[in-house]
Design an enzyme around this catalytic site. Structure first.
Site, mmCIF file in Angstrom:
data_model
loop_
_atom_site.group_PDB
_atom_site.id
_atom_site.type_symbol
_atom_site.label_atom_id
_atom_site.label_comp_id
_atom_site.label_asym_id
_atom_site.label_seq_id
_atom_site.Cartn_x
_atom_site.Cartn_y
_atom_site.Cartn_z
ATOM 1 C CD GLU A 248 -2.758 1.557 2.267
ATOM 2 O OE1 GLU A 248 -2.608 0.925 3.323
ATOM 3 O OE2 GLU A 248 -3.568 2.505 2.146
ATOM 4 C CG ASP B 211 -1.098 13.896 -0.502
ATOM 5 O OD1 ASP B 211 -2.094 13.931 0.248
ATOM 6 O OD2 ASP B 211 0.037 13.593 -0.101
ATOM 7 C CG ASP C 8 -11.390 13.407 -2.817
ATOM 8 O OD1 ASP C 8 -10.276 12.851 -2.784
ATOM 9 O OD2 ASP C 8 -11.546 14.624 -2.634
HETATM 10 C C1 LIG Z 1 -4.597 11.807 1.694
HETATM 11 S S1 LIG Z 1 -3.632 10.681 2.600
HETATM 12 C C2 LIG Z 1 -4.481 9.127 2.366
HETATM 13 C C3 LIG Z 1 -4.117 8.112 3.431
HETATM 14 C C4 LIG Z 1 -4.851 6.754 3.315
HETATM 15 N N1 LIG Z 1 -4.491 6.062 2.085
HETATM 16 C C5 LIG Z 1 -6.339 6.926 3.411
HETATM 17 O O1 LIG Z 1 -7.044 6.675 2.409
HETATM 18 O O2 LIG Z 1 -6.822 7.292 4.508
HETATM 19 C C6 LIG Z 1 -2.196 10.501 1.538
HETATM 20 C C7 LIG Z 1 -1.010 9.819 2.236
HETATM 21 O O3 LIG Z 1 -0.010 9.527 1.254
HETATM 22 C C8 LIG Z 1 1.278 9.939 1.732
HETATM 23 N N2 LIG Z 1 2.049 10.237 0.506
HETATM 24 C C9 LIG Z 1 1.928 11.312 -0.312
HETATM 25 N N3 LIG Z 1 2.738 11.209 -1.389
HETATM 26 C C10 LIG Z 1 3.381 10.014 -1.240
HETATM 27 C C11 LIG Z 1 4.353 9.332 -2.026
HETATM 28 N N4 LIG Z 1 4.784 9.854 -3.181
HETATM 29 N N5 LIG Z 1 4.828 8.134 -1.586
HETATM 30 C C12 LIG Z 1 4.388 7.610 -0.409
HETATM 31 N N6 LIG Z 1 3.448 8.209 0.379
HETATM 32 C C13 LIG Z 1 2.962 9.385 -0.032
HETATM 33 C C14 LIG Z 1 0.984 11.130 2.628
HETATM 34 O O4 LIG Z 1 2.017 11.340 3.579
HETATM 35 C C15 LIG Z 1 -0.337 10.692 3.278
HETATM 36 O O5 LIG Z 1 -0.123 9.938 4.463
#
Ligand SMILES: C[S@@+](CC[C@H](N)C(=O)[O-])C[C@H]1O[C@@H](n2cnc3c(N)ncnc32)[C@H](O)[C@@H]1O
Length: 282
Positions: free
Chosen positions: A25, A98, A132
């Protein structure tokens, strides 16, 4: 799992190869989905990646007693490119990544990401995506449609995560899809990853102290020395290394005529980075 492991340790301890079935994941956030996966897939190794220490701390508090879950601090594409062996993943999840409004170029899914899915998923391996943001979804679906390597499966149920709940509660629609990698693709990764590669340095100290700002660019690689410091232990370089659309900062130290990655980074040497260092310092 006792803690968050470094990408270097994943290779060094050969953790990846201990189990034949793997689920990854990317952006695991607070780890809720990892807990569900761990329960549902007891005989799989579950990898949770995130770039945020804050997120990993939360994920760790949820998963620390789960034997089949490993947390790694790594950027998603970096992990797929430099750490994951070819054709080893059964499933990859990217849930509510993101969206970077106004900076769409920073979105993780691009054509390079699809190439990495092709080289790391097993034949018939699956990728799951949800968001979303309608235009992100449309764009991702389009990328898969244009690629020859995947079959798209629409109508996938939403995944129960913090962000899924958050957007549903706010009355927003969420979009999900999954794709199945077609057959056996053999365009595996061409570059190696080294754990150690100390490099002899033949330049004079004067030259070594004047390398700030030096840049190397090729089609896929960007390497730049951001800052140089002289300390009691040697000459320290803060650098940035990018390979296609993934990259990170790296610290190097010149000590006793050799340049090496700083152990505090506990990182790895991608082959193109070794080539860049050789070109500059020898
Ligand atoms: C909006 S949150 C979604 C978290 C979870 N998947 C959820 O649906 O509740 C996005 C997560 O992805 C991480 N993230 C953003 N860019 C990333 C990347 N390039 N590689 C790994 N993690 C990343 C952020 O730190 C954050 O914890």
């Amino acid at each position: 799992m006792a803690g968050v492991i470094s990408p270097r340790k994943v290779i060094d301890k050969e953790i990846f190869n201990k189990n034949e079935r793997h689920i990854l994941e990317i952006g695991c956030g607070n780890g809720e989905f990892l807990v569900q996966l761990s329960e549902a897939r007891k005989d799989y190794t579950i990898w949770g990646l995130d770039i945020s220490n804050f997120a990993l701390k939360k994920a760790l508090s949820r998963t620390k007693n789960l034997k089949n879950v490993f947390l790694v601090k790594s950027e998603g594409k970096w992990f797929l490119q430099w750490i994951t062996p070819s054709f080893t993943l059964d499933e990859i999840y990217l849930l509510f990544p993101d969206p970077w409004p106004g900076r769409e170029k920073r979105r993780i899914v691009d054509t390079y990401f699809l190439e990495l899915l092709t080289s790391t998923l097993k034949p018939e391996g699956r990728f799951f995506f949800s968001t979303d943001v309608e235009d992100y979804f449309t764009n991702v679906r389009e990328l898969f449609k244009e690629s020859n390597n995947f079959n798209i499966v629409d109508g996938v149920n939403a995944f129960y995560t913090k962000y899924e709940r958050k957007w549903k509660a706010a009355g927003r629609k969420t979009y999900s899809l999954s794709v199945v990698k077609k057959g056996e693709f053999r365009d595996s990764k061409t570059y190696k990853t080294f754990l150690n590669y100390p490099q002899k340095v033949s330049l004079s100290e004067d030259t070594l102290l004047n390398l700030t700002g030096l840049e190397l660019r090729t089609k896929d690689v960007f390497f730049k020395i951001i800052k140089t410091f002289k300390s009691t232990s040697g000459i320290l370089y803060k650098t940035v290394f990018r390979f296609r659309s993934t990259g990170q900062k790296q610290l190097f130290l010149i000590k006793n005529g050799e340049i090496d990655i700083l152990p505090v980074q506990a990182e790895i040497y991608p082959e193109p980075l070794v080539e860049a260092i050789k070109l500059i310092f020898s």
